[in-house]
Design an enzyme around this catalytic site. Sequence first.
Site, short mmCIF file in Angstrom:
data_model
loop_
_atom_site.label_atom_id
_atom_site.label_comp_id
_atom_site.label_asym_id
_atom_site.label_seq_id
_atom_site.Cartn_x
_atom_site.Cartn_y
_atom_site.Cartn_z
CB SER A 121 -0.82 -0.03 1.08
OG SER A 121 -0.33 0.16 2.41
CE LYS A 122 -0.86 8.20 -0.37
NZ LYS A 122 -0.52 8.45 0.85
NE ARG A 123 -2.30 4.32 5.34
CZ ARG A 123 -3.28 3.01 5.94
NH1 ARG A 123 -2.96 1.87 6.39
NH2 ARG A 123 -4.50 3.50 5.02
#
Length: 508
Positions: A259-261
Amino acid sequence: MVRVRFAPSPTGPLHIGGVRTALYNYLFARQNGGKMILRIEDTDQGRFVPGAEQYIVEALQWLGIGFDEGVHIGGPYGPYRQSDRKPMYRQYAEQLIRDGWAYYAFDKPEALEAKRKEYEAEKKTFQYDCNTRGEMENSLSLGMEEAERRIAAGEPYVVRFKFPDNIDITVHDMIRGDVTMNSRLLDDKVLFKSDGMPTYHLANIVDDHTMEITHVIRGEEWLPSAPLHVMLYKAFGWQAPGFAHLPLLLKPEGNGKLSKRDGDRLGFPVFPLEWHDPKSGEISSGYREQGYLPQAVVNMLALMGWNPGTEQEIMSMDELIKLFNIGHISKNGAKFNLDKAKWFQHEYFQMLSDEEVAAMLEEESGKRNVESGKFPHEYYVKVAGMMKERITFPKELWGTCCYFFEAPTEYNEKDVAKRWTEDMHIHMQKVIDILNTVPFEHDAIHKALLDDYIAANGLNTGKVMNSLRIAVVGRTVGPDMITLILTIGKEETIRRVQRAIEKLRVKN
Ligand code: GLU
């Protein structure tokens, strides 16, 4: 004729997992002499993000993933943006209703919510399906006449798919083999919404059919929708395309979808290009802006979930097109590996010509006001050739090479403390004398400095040579010292050594 499509929704920047999907479609199309199509799936107007479509087009262009037809270039099967195809979907929804494969439903959001609560209270999950549709407000429970009356009176409605009860639906997947699901597990999905737009499911099938798509290659997250899609093809009496559901890209630790995180947390980009979120203003980093070469990104992504069946890792786009094989795609998710990404980048950076690297260096020196006229182009080429192997990202170029263009303004304190002893100015003066007297060439300098002076006087070679490096570079890094002296020149070397003698003597 093979025809494949990449069909992103413009809901934000394109995740690198999406880029990999596009790449595999591209490789498959090229390998089979087929066509590659870019279709924008924007039926969910609520999730539309301005700029996302342009971003997708630009990102794929940067990576060299080309299209034969699409939203940005047109083609014989257009339009290629679903919102521009809006008028054509209703007739297909109506066809399904006529043939008994779908029905009108009038349930208000509050009514659906109340149903969900009612089921929850009994610790059950509500699903709109063959068991419950009789309790709801639709053309099956109310009768067609009543449904038509309501529609004529302007009441909002949706069209739902009518799954037959208790049948096994099999998806033939090119990667996973046959995947079978019973219709009792599936809900009567909405196909057509009250805003007059089709949902993803209906638009996707109608478009794939009318665009004559032969193979659907997409992410694993669409596998649960595939039985509905197979049933829709059946309901329309159309031949279904081949399906291939690609494994997920996983977090570096391997637990869950990348994910982006994860990118923010571990400091690597999850998007091909930098993205400026139009709403929050948040900026997400991109491979391009970080200095990755598109060829490196393509090669890295190609191997995330696929391998050629050999140990070969470096493959150009042309080689990938030759070697790609859907049968070799893994069923398991592929873990993202930052070290591997950097390794590819380093390998591809080495493939750049000295001229290309020199052009980057010249641009950097231009930015830094180094008098560009002072150094001829050939000098940049020479430095580039000498220093390239130490570079992974263009942003490292100037820091690694600056001392070829500018004398150091500071001297690394730790290095000075370690190497520059009190008597060092004497040895450095000797270096100047040697440079002024012996021929300015490698062997002569080497002999005079290392043999006739350092060795003959029993001096510590490391100490003297590293001090010379401190004087010329500012710290104890860099290529072979004599090569360095020969490159920056006699006068410049002497000037730098002289300056170090003055500056560092004061300190001692
Ligand atoms: N619009 C879908 C997406 O955003 C496409 C899925 C498919 O390829 O069928 O991923």
